[in-house]
Write an enzyme that holds these catalytic residues in place. Structure first.
Site, PDB file in Angstrom:
ATOM      1  N   LYS A 154       0.839  -1.204   0.000  1.00 32.56           N
ATOM      2  CA  LYS A 154       0.000   0.000   0.000  1.00 32.56           C
ATOM      3  C   LYS A 154       0.871   1.252   0.000  1.00 32.56           C
ATOM      4  CE  LYS A 154      -1.883   2.541   3.141  1.00 32.56           C
ATOM      5  NZ  LYS A 154      -1.835   3.828   2.425  1.00 32.56           N
ATOM      6  N   GLU A 229       9.927   0.882  10.562  1.00 37.15           N
ATOM      7  CA  GLU A 229      10.913   1.951  10.334  1.00 37.15           C
ATOM      8  C   GLU A 229      10.168   3.247  10.596  1.00 37.15           C
ATOM      9  OE1 GLU A 229      13.940   1.332   9.860  1.00 37.15           O
ATOM     10  OE2 GLU A 229      14.174  -0.502   8.692  1.00 37.15           O
ATOM     11  N   CYS A 263      13.472  10.817   7.161  1.00 36.10           N
ATOM     12  CA  CYS A 263      13.557  10.300   8.536  1.00 36.10           C
ATOM     13  C   CYS A 263      14.990  10.367   9.053  1.00 36.10           C
ATOM     14  CB  CYS A 263      13.037   8.879   8.586  1.00 36.10           C
ATOM     15  SG  CYS A 263      13.717   7.856   7.308  1.00 36.10           S
ATOM     16  N   GLU A 359       9.952  15.479  15.796  1.00 40.61           N
ATOM     17  CA  GLU A 359      10.307  15.413  14.381  1.00 40.61           C
ATOM     18  C   GLU A 359       9.490  16.456  13.615  1.00 40.61           C
ATOM     19  OE1 GLU A 359       9.115  11.875  12.122  1.00 40.61           O
ATOM     20  OE2 GLU A 359      11.181  11.818  11.420  1.00 40.61           O
TER      21      GLU A 359
HETATM   22  P1  NAD Z   1       2.079   7.815   8.440  1.00 36.70           P
HETATM   23  O1  NAD Z   1       2.430   6.962   9.598  1.00 36.70           O
HETATM   24  O2  NAD Z   1       0.935   8.751   8.580  1.00 36.70           O
HETATM   25  O3  NAD Z   1       1.713   6.910   7.184  1.00 36.70           O
HETATM   26  C1  NAD Z   1       2.562   5.936   6.681  1.00 36.70           C
HETATM   27  C2  NAD Z   1       1.768   4.898   5.948  1.00 36.70           C
HETATM   28  O4  NAD Z   1       0.916   4.225   6.891  1.00 36.70           O
HETATM   29  C3  NAD Z   1       0.836   5.450   4.881  1.00 36.70           C
HETATM   30  O5  NAD Z   1       0.804   4.572   3.789  1.00 36.70           O
HETATM   31  C4  NAD Z   1      -0.494   5.478   5.572  1.00 36.70           C
HETATM   32  O6  NAD Z   1      -1.571   5.385   4.699  1.00 36.70           O
HETATM   33  C5  NAD Z   1      -0.402   4.244   6.439  1.00 36.70           C
HETATM   34  N1  NAD Z   1      -1.305   4.247   7.596  1.00 36.70           N
HETATM   35  C6  NAD Z   1      -1.831   5.321   8.253  1.00 36.70           C
HETATM   36  N2  NAD Z   1      -2.625   4.912   9.248  1.00 36.70           N
HETATM   37  C7  NAD Z   1      -2.611   3.563   9.244  1.00 36.70           C
HETATM   38  C8  NAD Z   1      -3.218   2.564  10.056  1.00 36.70           C
HETATM   39  N3  NAD Z   1      -4.022   2.884  11.061  1.00 36.70           N
HETATM   40  N4  NAD Z   1      -2.960   1.267   9.780  1.00 36.70           N
HETATM   41  C9  NAD Z   1      -2.139   0.932   8.771  1.00 36.70           C
HETATM   42  N5  NAD Z   1      -1.539   1.831   7.963  1.00 36.70           N
HETATM   43  C10 NAD Z   1      -1.772   3.124   8.203  1.00 36.70           C
HETATM   44  O7  NAD Z   1       3.419   8.525   8.039  1.00 36.70           O
HETATM   45  P2  NAD Z   1       3.674   9.538   6.849  1.00 36.70           P
HETATM   46  O8  NAD Z   1       3.180  10.853   7.317  1.00 36.70           O
HETATM   47  O9  NAD Z   1       3.184   8.999   5.559  1.00 36.70           O
HETATM   48  O10 NAD Z   1       5.260   9.498   6.752  1.00 36.70           O
HETATM   49  C11 NAD Z   1       6.089  10.279   7.498  1.00 36.70           C
HETATM   50  C12 NAD Z   1       6.665   9.496   8.655  1.00 36.70           C
HETATM   51  O11 NAD Z   1       7.387   8.364   8.209  1.00 36.70           O
HETATM   52  C13 NAD Z   1       7.698  10.300   9.429  1.00 36.70           C
HETATM   53  O12 NAD Z   1       7.461  10.196  10.810  1.00 36.70           O
HETATM   54  C14 NAD Z   1       9.030   9.668   9.073  1.00 36.70           C
HETATM   55  O13 NAD Z   1      10.052   9.815   9.972  1.00 36.70           O
HETATM   56  C15 NAD Z   1       8.660   8.268   8.867  1.00 36.70           C
HETATM   57  N6  NAD Z   1       9.633   7.609   8.020  1.00 36.70           N
HETATM   58  C16 NAD Z   1      10.511   6.711   8.551  1.00 36.70           C
HETATM   59  C17 NAD Z   1      11.463   6.086   7.776  1.00 36.70           C
HETATM   60  C18 NAD Z   1      12.416   5.078   8.334  1.00 36.70           C
HETATM   61  O14 NAD Z   1      12.957   4.314   7.571  1.00 36.70           O
HETATM   62  N7  NAD Z   1      12.643   5.003   9.608  1.00 36.70           N
HETATM   63  C19 NAD Z   1      11.520   6.354   6.418  1.00 36.70           C
HETATM   64  C20 NAD Z   1      10.630   7.280   5.895  1.00 36.70           C
HETATM   65  C21 NAD Z   1       9.688   7.882   6.717  1.00 36.70           C
END
Ligand code: NAD
Length: 457
Positions: A154, A229, A263, A359
Site C-alpha cells: 500500500k 521503520e 527520517c 520530528e
Molecule cells: P504515516 O504513519 O501517517 O503513514 C505511513 C503509511 O501508513 C501510509 O501509507 C499510511 O496510509 C499508512 N497508515 C496510516 N494509518 C494507518 C493505520 N491505522 N494502519 C495501517 N496503515 C496506516 O506517516 P507519513 O506521514 O506517511 O510518513 C512520514 C513518517 O514516516 C515520518 O514520521 C518519518 O520519519 C517516517 N519515516 C521513517 C522512515 C524510516 O525508515 N525510519 C523512512 C521514511 C519515513
C-alpha cells in the site's frame, strides 16, 4: 468508489484522480497472493532470480519516466527522483542474487544430520509513507519476493503513482500476476486490513511512530511479524578538531534534502562550544548557496513540501509555536502556487524545546553548543528516537568512541550518508524495530525451520 486527487506540490495542479481500493478488493488481492504463493515459492531459485533481474532491467529502462512521475507527484527534485528510481533498480538487482544464496546450516548432532531451511512467510504486506515512495517500497518488496513470499503493497494516499507504475513494470518483466500487487488506498482501510487479515503473515511498515505503535498493537492479536521503520531526530555532531569548512558545507543538505522530509535528516546540529561562532558563520554562507525552486530543474536542490497540511505542521514549529523560537537565519523559497517553506535555522533555548525534541519533517534545523565528548553523546541521546547521525572529527579514536556511544542505527563519520542498499538500515528506540537492506534483510522475510534426519539403522 472513493477517489483521490493526486496534486502536484509545486503547482497545486491535479495530476490524476485515482480510485482508492477498499476492504473487499484488499481481501481479493490477498486471496490471489495466497493462491499464487506455492507456484512462486516452488520456482527454481535461478528462475526467480532471473525474473527479479529482469524486473530491475525494466525499471532501468523506465528510469526517467519514473523519476518525472515522482517530481510531479511528490515534488522531489529531479536529481533525487532519478536516484530513487535507480535505487529500486539496484535493490532489485542486489536481491536477485538472493534466491540462490538463501543458505541454511548443517549443524553437527548425534545420530543423524541436522539442517536448517529459510522458509518464506507467505503473504507479506508493505506499507509505504509519502516521503520516499519508490525506495521504501523497493526495500520491502524486493527482498520479500526474493525470499519466496508474495507481496501486497500500500503506497501512501498522497503518493501512489510510482508504486502503481512499478507494479505494471513487474508484470511487463514477467513476474506472475498476483505475486506483487499494489493497492492504493487509505491507511485506515487497506493498511488496517493488512494488520487484521489472517492470511497476511507480516507487516513491513515505514511511517510515523504513532501509526507504527498502533500496527504493532494490532499485530499482537495474531502474533504477526512486523518490521517498523519510524521517525527520527538525528544529531550532527561537529567537534572542534573537525574540518570545519567541510562540516559547514555539508550541513545544509543534511537536513534540506527532500525538503527535510527525511527520517534520517540531521535536524539537531551539535557544535563544540569553542568553534560555535566560527561554524555558524560558515554554515550561514553555505546556506546561501542552496537552490530552492522548480523541482523539475536539474540545478534545484530543494523543492516544495508534499502538501499544504505538511507545510502548516512545519510552520507550527516555528511561527506558530507557543514557545519562543529564535530564528538564527533563513534561506529563501518561491512565492505563489506550491507548498514552499524556506530553509530555517533556529537556536533552541533548551533541550526540552519542542523544535529540538519532535520530528518536524520539514526544512528546519536546531543548533546548540556542547562542551566535551561526554556532553555531545548525552545531548545526542537525549531523544526518544535513534535512527541516524553524523560525527565530524579528525580524531579516529574519538570517531569510534562517539559512534559507539550514540544510540542510533546508522551513523556516518565526516559524511552524512545513511542509506546504501548493501548495508543494514533501521532504528534504535522509537525509531523502529528490525533492519532493512543489506545481506541480512532476508531474515526479516523468512522463518528458520530446523530438520533432523536420523541416520540410525
Ligand atoms: P504515516 O504513519 O501517517 O503513514 C505511513 C503509511 O501508513 C501510509 O501509507 C499510511 O496510509 C499508512 N497508515 C496510516 N494509518 C494507518 C493505520 N491505522 N494502519 C495501517 N496503515 C496506516 O506517516 P507519513 O506521514 O506517511 O510518513 C512520514 C513518517 O514516516 C515520518 O514520521 C518519518 O520519519 C517516517 N519515516 C521513517 C522512515 C524510516 O525508515 N525510519 C523512512 C521514511 C519515513
Amino acid at each position: 468508489m472513493t477517489t483521490h486527487d493526486v496534486i502536484n506540490p509545486a503547482t497545486e495542479e491535479t495530476v490524476r484522480t485515482i480510485d482508492l481500493v477498499g476492504v473487499e478488493e484488499t481481501d481479493e488481492a490477498v486471496a490471489r497472493a495466497v493462491e499464487v504463493g506455492p507456484q512462486w515459492r516452488a520456482m527454481a531459485p535461478a528462475d526467480r532470480g532471473r525474473l527479479l533481474r529482469r524486473f530491475s532491467d525494466v525499471v532501468d529502462d523506465h528510469l526517467e519516466e519514473l523519476a518525472r512521475l515522482e517530481v510531479q507527484n511528490a515534488g522531489h527534485t529531479i536529481g533525487n527522483a532519478r536516484w530513487e528510481a535507480g535505487n529500486v533498480r539496484d535493490v532489485l538487482a542486489y536481491y536477485s542474487a538472493a534466491p540462490e544464496r538463501l543458505l541454511g546450516q548443517q549443524i553437527p548432532v548425534a545420530g543423524g544430520i541436522n539442517v536448517t531451511f529459510k522458509e518464506p512467510l507467505g503473504v507479506v504486506s508493505v506499507i509505504v509513507p509519502w516521503n520516499f515512495p519508490m525506495p521504501i517500497a523497493g526495500w520491502g518488496f524486493a527482498p520479500a519476493l526474493a525470499a519466496g513470499n508474495t507481496v501486497v503493497l500500500k503506497p501512501a494516499e498522497l503518493t501512489p503513482l510510482t508504486a502503481m507504475r512499478l507494479a505494471e513494470l513487474a508484470l511487463d518483466a514477467g513476474v506472475p500476476e498476483g505475486v506483487f500487487t499494489v493497492l492504493p488506498g487509505k491507511g485506515s482501510v487497506v493498511g488496517e486490513r493488512f494488520v487484521t487479515h489472517p492470511d497476511v503473515r507480516k507487516v513491513c511498515f515505514t511511517g510515523s511512530t504513532a501509526v507504527g505503535q498502533g500496527i504493532m498493537r494490532g499485530a499482537a492479536d495474531q502474533l504477526k511479524r512486523v518490521t517498523l521503520e519510524l521517525g527520527g531526530k538525528s544529531a550532527n555532531i561537529v567537534f572542534a578538531d573537525a574540518d570545519l569548512e567541510a562540516a559547514a558545507a555539508a550541513a545544509p543538505m543534511s537536513f534540506l534534502d527532500n525538503a527535510g522530509q527525511d527520517c534520517c535528516a540531521r535536524t539537531r546540529i551539535l557544535v563544540q562550544r569553542e568553534v560555535f561562532n566560527d561554524f555558524m558563520g560558515r554554515f550561514e554562507s553555505a546556506m546561501r548557496d542552496v537552490r530552492v525552486g522548480d523541482p523539475g530543474d536539474d540545478a534545484t536542490q530543494m523543492g516544495p513540501l508534499v502538501s499544504d497540511r505538511q507545510r502548516e505542521t512545519v510552520r507550527g514549529f516555528v511561527e506558530g509555536s507557543e514557545e519562543p523560537v529564535d530564528v538564527a537565519f533563513r534561506g529563501t523559497a518561491p512565492e505563489g502556487a506550491g507548498w514552499w517553506y524556506p530553509p530555517t535555522v533556529v537556536l533552541p533555548r533548551s533541550t526540552s524545546d519542542r523544535v529540538w525534541q519532535d520530528e518536524v519533517f520539514g526544512p528546519v534545523v536546531g543548533v546548540m553548543p556542547f562542551d566535551d565528548e561526554a556532553d555531545a553523546i548525552a545531548k545526542a541521546n537525549d531523544t526518544a528516537y535513534g535512527l541516524s547521525g553524523s560525527i565530524w572529527t579528525r580524531d579516529v579514536g574519538r570517531a569510534i568512541r562517539v559512534s559507539r556511544g550514540v544510540e542510533a542505527g546508522n551513523l556516518s563519520v565526516n559524511s552524512h550518508s545513511s542509506v546504501r542498499y548493501s548495508t543494514p538500515f533501521g532504528g534504535f528506540k522509537s525509531s523502529g524495530i528490525g533492519r532493512e537492506l543489506g545481506p541480512d534483510a532476508l531474515d526479516a522475510f523468512t522463518e528458520v525451520k530446523n530438520v533432523f534426519i536420523s541416520t540410525e539403522p
